[in-house]
Design an enzyme around this catalytic site. Structure first.
Site, mmCIF file in Angstrom:
data_model
loop_
_atom_site.group_PDB
_atom_site.id
_atom_site.type_symbol
_atom_site.label_atom_id
_atom_site.label_comp_id
_atom_site.label_asym_id
_atom_site.label_seq_id
_atom_site.Cartn_x
_atom_site.Cartn_y
_atom_site.Cartn_z
ATOM 1 N N ARG A 111 0.810 -1.233 -0.101
ATOM 2 C CA ARG A 111 -0.020 0.011 0.204
ATOM 3 C C ARG A 111 0.899 1.303 -0.001
ATOM 4 O O ARG A 111 0.473 2.528 -0.606
ATOM 5 C CB ARG A 111 -0.936 -0.169 1.339
ATOM 6 C CG ARG A 111 -1.786 1.162 1.380
ATOM 7 C CD ARG A 111 -2.788 0.973 2.429
ATOM 8 N NE ARG A 111 -3.678 -0.046 1.989
ATOM 9 C CZ ARG A 111 -4.303 -0.814 3.031
ATOM 10 N NH1 ARG A 111 -4.285 -0.596 4.203
ATOM 11 N NH2 ARG A 111 -5.138 -1.823 2.605
ATOM 12 N N TYR A 112 1.834 0.993 0.731
ATOM 13 C CA TYR A 112 3.093 2.454 0.829
ATOM 14 C C TYR A 112 4.229 2.169 0.050
ATOM 15 O O TYR A 112 4.424 0.988 -0.286
ATOM 16 C CB TYR A 112 3.152 2.651 2.239
ATOM 17 C CG TYR A 112 1.949 2.793 3.213
ATOM 18 C CD1 TYR A 112 1.491 4.180 3.036
ATOM 19 C CD2 TYR A 112 1.339 1.941 4.013
ATOM 20 C CE1 TYR A 112 0.321 4.401 3.788
ATOM 21 C CE2 TYR A 112 0.494 2.308 4.793
ATOM 22 C CZ TYR A 112 -0.206 3.534 4.578
ATOM 23 O OH TYR A 112 -1.271 3.793 5.536
ATOM 24 N N ARG A 115 7.359 0.201 1.986
ATOM 25 C CA ARG A 115 6.782 -0.995 3.136
ATOM 26 C C ARG A 115 5.857 -1.944 2.837
ATOM 27 O O ARG A 115 4.816 -1.456 2.109
ATOM 28 C CB ARG A 115 6.768 -0.592 4.606
ATOM 29 C CG ARG A 115 5.630 0.512 4.860
ATOM 30 C CD ARG A 115 6.256 1.405 5.861
ATOM 31 N NE ARG A 115 5.118 2.378 6.235
ATOM 32 C CZ ARG A 115 4.694 3.593 5.403
ATOM 33 N NH1 ARG A 115 5.552 3.810 4.485
ATOM 34 N NH2 ARG A 115 3.893 4.432 6.110
ATOM 35 N N CYS A 124 -4.080 -17.153 16.249
ATOM 36 C CA CYS A 124 -3.977 -16.259 17.368
ATOM 37 C C CYS A 124 -3.976 -16.902 18.515
ATOM 38 O O CYS A 124 -4.962 -17.833 18.545
ATOM 39 C CB CYS A 124 -4.593 -15.016 17.077
ATOM 40 S SG CYS A 124 -4.541 -14.070 15.659
ATOM 41 N N CYS A 128 -9.472 -11.384 19.332
ATOM 42 C CA CYS A 128 -9.931 -10.397 19.746
ATOM 43 C C CYS A 128 -11.241 -10.087 19.220
ATOM 44 O O CYS A 128 -11.251 -10.006 18.208
ATOM 45 C CB CYS A 128 -8.739 -9.343 19.740
ATOM 46 S SG CYS A 128 -7.103 -10.123 20.067
ATOM 47 N N CYS A 131 -11.057 -7.682 16.225
ATOM 48 C CA CYS A 131 -10.195 -7.777 15.294
ATOM 49 C C CYS A 131 -10.623 -7.199 13.774
ATOM 50 O O CYS A 131 -11.574 -7.607 13.462
ATOM 51 C CB CYS A 131 -9.807 -9.296 15.107
ATOM 52 S SG CYS A 131 -8.735 -9.651 13.874
ATOM 53 N N ARG A 133 -9.320 -8.455 11.267
ATOM 54 C CA ARG A 133 -9.410 -9.392 10.218
ATOM 55 C C ARG A 133 -10.111 -10.675 10.751
ATOM 56 O O ARG A 133 -10.039 -11.838 10.474
ATOM 57 C CB ARG A 133 -8.138 -10.174 9.977
ATOM 58 C CG ARG A 133 -6.968 -8.919 9.611
ATOM 59 C CD ARG A 133 -5.656 -9.380 8.614
ATOM 60 N NE ARG A 133 -5.016 -8.130 8.577
ATOM 61 C CZ ARG A 133 -3.832 -7.713 9.260
ATOM 62 N NH1 ARG A 133 -3.489 -8.457 10.057
ATOM 63 N NH2 ARG A 133 -3.222 -6.700 8.727
ATOM 64 N N ASP A 292 -11.661 0.534 13.031
ATOM 65 C CA ASP A 292 -12.075 0.548 11.726
ATOM 66 C C ASP A 292 -13.613 0.051 11.727
ATOM 67 O O ASP A 292 -14.096 -0.618 12.706
ATOM 68 C CB ASP A 292 -11.179 -0.409 11.028
ATOM 69 C CG ASP A 292 -9.724 -0.143 10.742
ATOM 70 O OD1 ASP A 292 -9.514 1.128 10.449
ATOM 71 O OD2 ASP A 292 -8.846 -0.691 11.080
ATOM 72 N N ASP A 329 -7.411 4.347 9.661
ATOM 73 C CA ASP A 329 -7.266 3.903 8.319
ATOM 74 C C ASP A 329 -8.522 4.444 7.460
ATOM 75 O O ASP A 329 -9.870 4.216 7.758
ATOM 76 C CB ASP A 329 -7.075 2.650 8.033
ATOM 77 C CG ASP A 329 -5.809 2.041 8.113
ATOM 78 O OD1 ASP A 329 -5.463 1.425 9.228
ATOM 79 O OD2 ASP A 329 -4.995 1.892 7.185
ATOM 80 N N LYS A 336 -3.279 5.347 6.137
ATOM 81 C CA LYS A 336 -3.812 5.979 7.431
ATOM 82 C C LYS A 336 -3.570 7.359 7.468
ATOM 83 O O LYS A 336 -2.696 7.930 6.649
ATOM 84 C CB LYS A 336 -2.362 5.391 8.308
ATOM 85 C CG LYS A 336 -2.396 3.957 8.684
ATOM 86 C CD LYS A 336 -1.308 3.668 9.663
ATOM 87 C CE LYS A 336 -1.070 1.802 9.718
ATOM 88 N NZ LYS A 336 -1.261 1.307 8.817
HETATM 89 C C1 LIG Z 1 -0.595 0.200 8.919
HETATM 90 C C2 LIG Z 1 0.163 -0.382 7.533
HETATM 91 C C3 LIG Z 1 1.706 -0.038 7.222
HETATM 92 C C4 LIG Z 1 2.518 0.488 8.180
HETATM 93 O O1 LIG Z 1 2.249 1.584 8.415
HETATM 94 P P1 LIG Z 1 2.983 2.487 9.288
HETATM 95 O O2 LIG Z 1 2.681 3.745 9.344
HETATM 96 O O3 LIG Z 1 4.533 2.376 8.694
HETATM 97 O O4 LIG Z 1 3.083 1.753 10.705
HETATM 98 C C5 LIG Z 1 1.910 -0.943 6.133
HETATM 99 N N1 LIG Z 1 1.269 -1.355 5.212
HETATM 100 C C6 LIG Z 1 -0.136 -1.762 5.271
HETATM 101 C C7 LIG Z 1 -0.691 -2.402 4.267
HETATM 102 C C8 LIG Z 1 -0.773 -1.126 6.611
HETATM 103 O O5 LIG Z 1 -1.787 -1.165 6.620
HETATM 104 S S1 SF4 Z 2 -6.365 -8.385 16.714
HETATM 105 FE FE1 SF4 Z 2 -7.085 -10.043 15.254
HETATM 106 S S2 SF4 Z 2 -5.170 -10.672 14.328
HETATM 107 FE FE2 SF4 Z 2 -4.525 -9.406 16.213
HETATM 108 S S3 SF4 Z 2 -3.986 -10.802 17.965
HETATM 109 FE FE3 SF4 Z 2 -6.422 -10.319 17.879
HETATM 110 S S4 SF4 Z 2 -7.266 -11.829 16.758
HETATM 111 FE FE4 SF4 Z 2 -4.919 -11.986 16.367
#
Ligand SMILES: *Cc1c(COP(=O)(O)O)cnc(C)c1O
Ligand code: SF4
Length: 367
Positions: A111-112, A115, A124, A128, A131, A133, A292, A329, A336
């Site tokens: 996305r960025y 990174r 996990c 949570c 979560c 996901r 989110d 996000d 972000k």
């Molecule tokens: C949050 C995120 C990052 C990391 O972002 P930082 O601002 O560097 O912490 C990188 N890739 C994705 C897809 C993300 O959602």
């Molecule tokens: S937030 Fe989601 S991915 Fe992170 S530890 Fe909890 S259940 Fe696992």
């Protein structure tokens, strides 16, 4: 709180301190929760459908951090099902961050510019309830195969602008050690990758897992950071501090990403104790995320204004090092946004800006 183990099942200190025992004895249904919390049998039956929709999984260690069996306890609210998860609420989406759309090769989200995120699996130590996901919980996602890793590494070799790989999940620290070793080796072998960042809640929910051997694997490639996920001061235990210490001694930098959760940590007092407590453990508070809009987690959201007001209350009151960036996000994978509470009040006729100090004094800053 003291958990109620059935007679003969009471763990000794060695079992309690063994992560394998913790995982083997994790609760998977509301009946097991009733037993461990000493609640009347059937009293949590009304939560069975929420637990069926979004599976329940929590280590006894994490449950024991609750102060009482009251379901409004901040620890229990994070790990026990709630019927509010089943209420469709406007705006919720299964994949609000469009991670699936930003994925050029399997498991990798780019996305960025510099990174990428790499999703290692979906297991996990605690599920949570907030979560991001949750959509993935039904599906079993195996650890990446060597072929999948090779594909991701190829992608990174072609994209030399990428300097950092975020290794996330599920929880990468729950992977078999051999998988983790392969992942660290595959990404560290790419010359343009400068660092690895692990995302893990294990130091919070299963700190026993952070053995010197595991830390050695994490630290065995490019310089490593670990972003963990403490949300409440009740989670800052001696066990968690020992896990942080093990990681630090292996040269792994530690930051924390909290999520602002209604009914869990949405007060300035609670956040202040969390952030200063993290610093004491040498964990730098990095982000405080606004929740989110995820299907099944909408009831935890506070609203951005409430989050900014909390950040404003903390400003100046606690160490500046303890203050994370407040962020959220954007939908559709737009990335972000960091927000700061507004401290500029007005500009005088000659352009001199006037600010509100942390303790409420109007103060001009001469141009
Ligand atoms: C949050 C995120 C990052 C990391 O972002 P930082 O601002 O560097 O912490 C990188 N890739 C994705 C897809 C993300 O959602
Ligand atoms: S937030 Fe989601 S991915 Fe992170 S530890 Fe909890 S259940 Fe696992």
């Amino acid at each position: 709180m003291q958990l109620s183990f059935a007679h003969g099942d009471v763990p000794d200190a060695a079992q309690w301190g063994d992560w394998r025992w913790q995982v083997a004895h994790a609760v998977r249904n509301v009946h097991q929760v009733e037993e461990l919390l000493g609640l009347r049998s059937g009293s949590l039956a009304y939560l069975s459908s929420a637990a069926a929709r979004y599976p329940l999984f929590a280590t006894p260690y994490y449950l024991s951090l609750a102060k009482s069996a009251d379901l409004s306890d901040p620890v229990l609210r994070q790990c026990l099902p709630d019927n509010a998860e089943l209420t469709e609420q406007a705006g919720g989406e299964p994949d609000a961050l469009a991670e699936e759309a930003c994925s050029p090769v399997s498991r990798l989200v780019h996305r960025y510019p510099d990174r990428v995120l790499y999703v290692t699996g979906n297991f996990c130590a605690v599920r949570c309830r907030h979560c991001l996901r949750k959509r993935d919980w039904e599906r079993q996602v195996a650890p990446p195969s060597e072929d999948e890793l090779a594909l991701a590494a190829d992608y990174l070799r072609k994209h030399t602008e990428v300097r950092e790989v975020l290794i996330s999940g599920g929880d990468p620290l729950m992977l078999p050690e051999e998988s983790l070793r392969q992942i660290v080796a595959a990404f560290s072998a790419v010359p343009s990758i400068e660092m690895l960042r692990f995302g893990s809640r294990v130091p919070v929910v299963l700190p026993q897992r952070v053995t010197p051997q595991l830390a050695q694997i994490l630290a065995g490639g490019k310089p490593a950071w670990l972003a963990t996920h403490f949300n409440h001061p009740q989670e800052l235990t001696a066990e968690a501090a020992a896990a942080a210490d093990t990681l630090l001694r292996h040269g792994i930098g530690l930051v924390n990403q909290s999520v602002l959760l209604k009914g869990v940590n949405d007060s300035a007092d609670c956040l202040g104790r969390l952030f200063t407590g993290l610093l004491r453990m040498h964990v730098k508070p990095y982000y405080l995320f606004h929740g989110d809009p995820i299907t099944g987690a909408m009831h935890f959201r506070t609203g951005i204004k409430a989050g900014l007001a909390l950040m404003d209350q903390l400003r100046g009151k606690i160490s500046g090092m303890a203050l994370p960036a407040f962020a959220f996000d954007l939908p559709g994978g737009a990335g972000k946004i960091r927000l700061q509470p507004e401290h500029i009040l007005r500009c005088e006729a000659d352009g001199t800006p006037v600010f509100m100090s942390y303790d409420g004094r109007e103060t001009a800053y001469p141009n």
